[in-house]
Scaffold this motif. Structure first.
Motif, PDB file in Angstrom:
ATOM      1  N   THR A  38       0.858  -1.200   0.000  1.00  0.00           N
ATOM      2  CA  THR A  38       0.000   0.000   0.000  1.00  0.00           C
ATOM      3  C   THR A  38       0.891   1.246   0.000  1.00  0.00           C
ATOM      4  OG1 THR A  38      -0.050   0.045   2.408  1.00  0.00           O
ATOM      5  CG2 THR A  38      -1.902  -1.063   1.307  1.00  0.00           C
ATOM      6  N   PHE A  39       0.298   2.350  -0.367  1.00  0.00           N
ATOM      7  CA  PHE A  39       1.017   3.620  -0.272  1.00  0.00           C
ATOM      8  C   PHE A  39       1.302   3.933   1.202  1.00  0.00           C
ATOM      9  CE2 PHE A  39      -1.121   3.929  -4.386  1.00  0.00           C
ATOM     10  CZ  PHE A  39      -0.049   4.303  -5.189  1.00  0.00           C
ATOM     11  N   THR A  40       0.435   3.448   2.077  1.00  0.00           N
ATOM     12  CA  THR A  40       0.660   3.671   3.514  1.00  0.00           C
ATOM     13  C   THR A  40       1.931   2.958   3.956  1.00  0.00           C
ATOM     14  OG1 THR A  40      -1.748   3.691   3.736  1.00  0.00           O
ATOM     15  CG2 THR A  40      -0.461   3.654   5.764  1.00  0.00           C
ATOM     16  N   GLU A  41       2.181   1.763   3.411  1.00  0.00           N
ATOM     17  CA  GLU A  41       3.423   1.076   3.766  1.00  0.00           C
ATOM     18  C   GLU A  41       4.629   1.875   3.255  1.00  0.00           C
ATOM     19  OE1 GLU A  41       4.436  -2.700   1.987  1.00  0.00           O
ATOM     20  OE2 GLU A  41       5.719  -3.203   3.666  1.00  0.00           O
ATOM     21  N   THR A 131     -10.322  -1.054  -6.322  1.00  0.00           N
ATOM     22  CA  THR A 131      -9.229  -0.344  -5.656  1.00  0.00           C
ATOM     23  C   THR A 131      -9.814   0.399  -4.463  1.00  0.00           C
ATOM     24  OG1 THR A 131      -7.292   1.064  -6.001  1.00  0.00           O
ATOM     25  CG2 THR A 131      -9.343   1.860  -6.967  1.00  0.00           C
ATOM     26  N   HIS A 132      -8.951   1.122  -3.741  1.00  0.00           N
ATOM     27  CA  HIS A 132      -9.396   1.993  -2.651  1.00  0.00           C
ATOM     28  C   HIS A 132     -10.180   3.170  -3.258  1.00  0.00           C
ATOM     29  CE1 HIS A 132      -8.954   4.909   0.639  1.00  0.00           C
ATOM     30  NE2 HIS A 132      -8.673   3.879   1.418  1.00  0.00           N
ATOM     31  N   THR A 133     -11.208   3.633  -2.579  1.00  0.00           N
ATOM     32  CA  THR A 133     -12.032   4.724  -3.140  1.00  0.00           C
ATOM     33  C   THR A 133     -11.195   5.975  -3.438  1.00  0.00           C
ATOM     34  OG1 THR A 133     -12.629   5.248  -0.872  1.00  0.00           O
ATOM     35  CG2 THR A 133     -14.302   4.137  -2.183  1.00  0.00           C
ATOM     36  N   HIS A 134     -10.183   6.248  -2.601  1.00  0.00           N
ATOM     37  CA  HIS A 134      -9.341   7.418  -2.857  1.00  0.00           C
ATOM     38  C   HIS A 134      -8.500   7.204  -4.107  1.00  0.00           C
ATOM     39  CE1 HIS A 134      -9.748  10.398   0.296  1.00  0.00           C
ATOM     40  NE2 HIS A 134      -8.726  11.020  -0.216  1.00  0.00           N
ATOM     41  N   GLY A 135      -8.088   5.964  -4.340  1.00  0.00           N
ATOM     42  CA  GLY A 135      -7.337   5.637  -5.547  1.00  0.00           C
ATOM     43  C   GLY A 135      -8.227   5.807  -6.775  1.00  0.00           C
ATOM     44  N   ALA A 137     -10.801   7.682  -7.134  1.00  0.00           N
ATOM     45  CA  ALA A 137     -11.071   9.102  -7.370  1.00  0.00           C
ATOM     46  C   ALA A 137      -9.940   9.761  -8.155  1.00  0.00           C
ATOM     47  CB  ALA A 137     -11.255   9.819  -6.036  1.00  0.00           C
ATOM     48  N   GLN A 138      -8.745   9.187  -8.059  1.00  0.00           N
ATOM     49  CA  GLN A 138      -7.590   9.794  -8.736  1.00  0.00           C
ATOM     50  C   GLN A 138      -7.362   9.261 -10.150  1.00  0.00           C
ATOM     51  OE1 GLN A 138      -4.086  10.373  -5.966  1.00  0.00           O
ATOM     52  NE2 GLN A 138      -5.458   9.241  -4.625  1.00  0.00           N
ATOM     53  N   VAL A 139      -8.164   8.250 -10.552  1.00  0.00           N
ATOM     54  CA  VAL A 139      -8.013   7.708 -11.918  1.00  0.00           C
ATOM     55  C   VAL A 139      -9.349   7.726 -12.660  1.00  0.00           C
ATOM     56  CG1 VAL A 139      -6.095   6.207 -11.190  1.00  0.00           C
ATOM     57  CG2 VAL A 139      -8.421   5.277 -11.224  1.00  0.00           C
ATOM     58  N   ASN A 156     -10.569  -2.285   0.298  1.00  0.00           N
ATOM     59  CA  ASN A 156     -10.027  -1.694   1.535  1.00  0.00           C
ATOM     60  C   ASN A 156      -8.742  -0.920   1.288  1.00  0.00           C
ATOM     61  OD1 ASN A 156     -12.059  -2.584   3.076  1.00  0.00           O
ATOM     62  ND2 ASN A 156     -10.950  -4.300   4.012  1.00  0.00           N
ATOM     63  N   SER A 157      -8.003  -1.315   0.260  1.00  0.00           N
ATOM     64  CA  SER A 157      -6.755  -0.615  -0.074  1.00  0.00           C
ATOM     65  C   SER A 157      -6.413  -0.950  -1.518  1.00  0.00           C
ATOM     66  CB  SER A 157      -5.616  -1.068   0.847  1.00  0.00           C
ATOM     67  OG  SER A 157      -5.248  -2.396   0.547  1.00  0.00           O
ATOM     68  N   THR A 158      -5.478  -0.194  -2.078  1.00  0.00           N
ATOM     69  CA  THR A 158      -5.054  -0.448  -3.464  1.00  0.00           C
ATOM     70  C   THR A 158      -4.370  -1.813  -3.556  1.00  0.00           C
ATOM     71  OG1 THR A 158      -2.993   0.737  -2.982  1.00  0.00           O
ATOM     72  CG2 THR A 158      -4.753   2.000  -4.029  1.00  0.00           C
ATOM     73  N   ALA A 159      -3.444  -2.059  -2.612  1.00  0.00           N
ATOM     74  CA  ALA A 159      -2.688  -3.326  -2.651  1.00  0.00           C
ATOM     75  C   ALA A 159      -3.593  -4.516  -2.348  1.00  0.00           C
ATOM     76  CB  ALA A 159      -1.538  -3.273  -1.653  1.00  0.00           C
ATOM     77  N   VAL A 201       0.301  13.835  -4.631  1.00  0.00           N
ATOM     78  CA  VAL A 201       1.006  13.461  -3.398  1.00  0.00           C
ATOM     79  C   VAL A 201      -0.027  13.134  -2.338  1.00  0.00           C
ATOM     80  CG1 VAL A 201       2.494  14.344  -1.549  1.00  0.00           C
ATOM     81  CG2 VAL A 201       2.962  14.981  -3.908  1.00  0.00           C
ATOM     82  N   THR A 202       0.211  12.079  -1.559  1.00  0.00           N
ATOM     83  CA  THR A 202      -0.640  11.823  -0.390  1.00  0.00           C
ATOM     84  C   THR A 202       0.179  12.092   0.858  1.00  0.00           C
ATOM     85  OG1 THR A 202      -2.084  10.260  -1.518  1.00  0.00           O
ATOM     86  CG2 THR A 202      -2.038  10.110   0.862  1.00  0.00           C
ATOM     87  N   ARG A 203      -0.480  12.746   1.801  1.00  0.00           N
ATOM     88  CA  ARG A 203       0.159  13.084   3.069  1.00  0.00           C
ATOM     89  C   ARG A 203      -0.329  12.087   4.115  1.00  0.00           C
ATOM     90  NH1 ARG A 203      -2.170  17.448   6.618  1.00  0.00           N
ATOM     91  NH2 ARG A 203      -0.673  17.642   8.316  1.00  0.00           N
TER      92      ARG A 203
HETATM   93  O1  LIG Z   1      -4.767   1.934  -0.511  1.00  0.00           O
HETATM   94  C1  LIG Z   1      -3.624   2.346  -0.281  1.00  0.00           C
HETATM   95  O2  LIG Z   1      -2.616   1.941  -0.885  1.00  0.00           O
HETATM   96  C2  LIG Z   1      -3.461   3.377   0.736  1.00  0.00           C
HETATM   97  O3  LIG Z   1      -2.380   3.484   1.298  1.00  0.00           O
HETATM   98  C3  LIG Z   1      -4.602   4.307   1.019  1.00  0.00           C
HETATM   99  C4  LIG Z   1      -4.645   5.531   0.109  1.00  0.00           C
HETATM  100  C5  LIG Z   1      -5.622   6.627   0.673  1.00  0.00           C
HETATM  101  O4  LIG Z   1      -6.314   6.417   1.646  1.00  0.00           O
HETATM  102  O5  LIG Z   1      -5.660   7.718   0.079  1.00  0.00           O
HETATM  103  C6  LIG Z   1      -3.324   6.158   0.070  1.00  0.00           C
HETATM  104  C7  LIG Z   1      -2.827   6.770  -1.022  1.00  0.00           C
HETATM  105  C8  LIG Z   1      -3.545   6.806  -2.307  1.00  0.00           C
HETATM  106  O6  LIG Z   1      -4.008   8.126  -2.433  1.00  0.00           O
HETATM  107  C9  LIG Z   1      -4.694   5.870  -2.347  1.00  0.00           C
HETATM  108  C10 LIG Z   1      -5.126   5.204  -1.235  1.00  0.00           C
END
Ligand SMILES: O=C(O)C(=O)C[C@]1(C(=O)O)C=C[C@@H](O)C=C1
Length: 332
Positions: A38-41, A131-135, A137-139, A156-159, A201-203
């Motif tokens: 994940t991007f969180t990792e 994918t994750h809903t935030h992901g 939204a970005q594609v 639950n997450s992209t990965a 960028v994600t913070r």
């Molecule tokens: O799903 C992931 O890989 C995450 O780490 C979560 C998450 C998020 O919550 O925004 C992190 C970064 C990306 O913008 C998409 C998903």
């Protein structure tokens, strides 16, 4: 201990901190939104001191924060804000819910996505994508242009969505994830760099239980949660006034429903500055007088180390000069 006198508590030094939950001989335990890739990792791997520590993936942001609240983990890394999609509401809401969490540092991760398939597929063969809903939204513009027939299945997450494709019982055809996950899993990449906005960028924030605030670095941020008072016309203006009058620049402000009913909101606010600065102390004290339910979620170093300008009349020296002038009047 005053904030100004507090030691610079870098997470790798926290293992012995009485507030960290780990003793000097124990390794700190970190939790993050998993699974691997994940991007969180990726954010967690940027935190100094995590190399020799126990780092465990968990299923959601809420679980990660609950583990820290309950003391089963010392630190959680969670996404809080994306440069394209805005605030991560699960984090903003959960972190604001009580006084049991503190933000220790922020981490920035550049975001780029690939589309992976359960097997090599033509784009027009893809009926379902997860994918994750935030992901997503970005594609979404790329998806509308290249796979308009595909139905989005929230994951639950992209990965997690990508790794699901390795499971024979998974019903969706493709997933949107980080390029690293494609490498880790060997899943075929059907399209690359599919993000709608290059340079996104994600913070993320590193969160622990409350502890002494680290010393200011000269490039800091502070996060607070301010409930919107009822029956206070112009409340937002009055809140903002406390910052602007002291030369404090906001870097994020979002209103979120408290859940208590229509019209019940709180503001989640990040601003430039550290609670040890006189202007910040004055602003927070003024806000507290107006809205005693205000919550302090932490002062911590900016990830970009950007130095911000403090107007001369709101620097600590100016506050001290003002206080000394008033004191001299009182001593006449
Ligand atoms: O799903 C992931 O890989 C995450 O780490 C979560 C998450 C998020 O919550 O925004 C992190 C970064 C990306 O913008 C998409 C998903």
């Amino acid at each position: 201990m005053s904030a100004a006198a507090a030691p610079q508590a870098e997470p790798q030094h926290d293992a012995g901190s009485p507030t960290s939950g780990a003793t000097g001989t124990e390794r700190a335990r970190y939790v993050y939104l998993g699974p691997a890739g994940t991007f969180t990792e990726a954010a967690l791997r940027q935190v100094p001191g995590t190399e020799g520590s126990q780092c465990d993936p968990v299923g959601s942001v809420i679980t990660a924060l609950a583990e820290v609240r309950h003391g089963t983990a010392d630190f959680a890394v969670v996404p809080i804000e994306n440069s394209v999609e805005g605030g991560v509401t699960a984090t903003l809401d959960d972190i604001a819910a009580d006084d049991n969490l503190q933000i220790r540092r922020e981490i920035l991760v550049p975001i780029s996505f690939v589309l992976v398939g359960r097997r090599q597929l033509e784009l027009n063969e893809i009926q379902t994508v997860s994918t994750h809903t935030h992901g997503w939204a970005q594609v979404r513009n790329w998806a509308a242009a290249h796979i308009p027939q595909a139905e989005f299945i929230p994951g639950n997450s992209t990965a997690g969505a990508a790794r699901g494709l390795l499971d024979d019982s998974t019903t969706y055809d493709a997933a949107v994830c980080a390029p690293l996950v494609a490498e880790q899993t060997g899943l075929p990449v059907l399209a690359s760099a599919i993000e709608d906005t290059a340079g996104a960028v994600t913070r993320f924030v590193l969160v622990s239980r409350p502890c002494p605030v680290p010393a200011p670095t000269g490039s800091d941020k502070t996060t607070v949660v301010v409930p919107l008072p009822e029956d206070h016309p112009g409340a937002l203006m009055d809140i903002l006034d406390q910052f602007s009058t002291r030369g404090i620049n906001l870097s994020r402000i979002e209103s979120r429903p408290t859940g208590a009913g229509l019209g019940s909101y709180f503001f989640s606010i990040d601003f430039e500055g550290h609670v040890a600065e006189e202007r910040v102390k004055a602003a927070l004290a003024a806000l507290y007088r107006m809205i005693p339910g205000i919550r302090f979620l932490g002062s911590y170093p900016r990830a970009d180390k950007l130095k911000y300008a403090i107007p001369a009349h709101t620097r600590d020296a100016a506050y001290r000069a003002g206080q000394e002038w008033v004191a001299a009047i009182m001593e006449r």
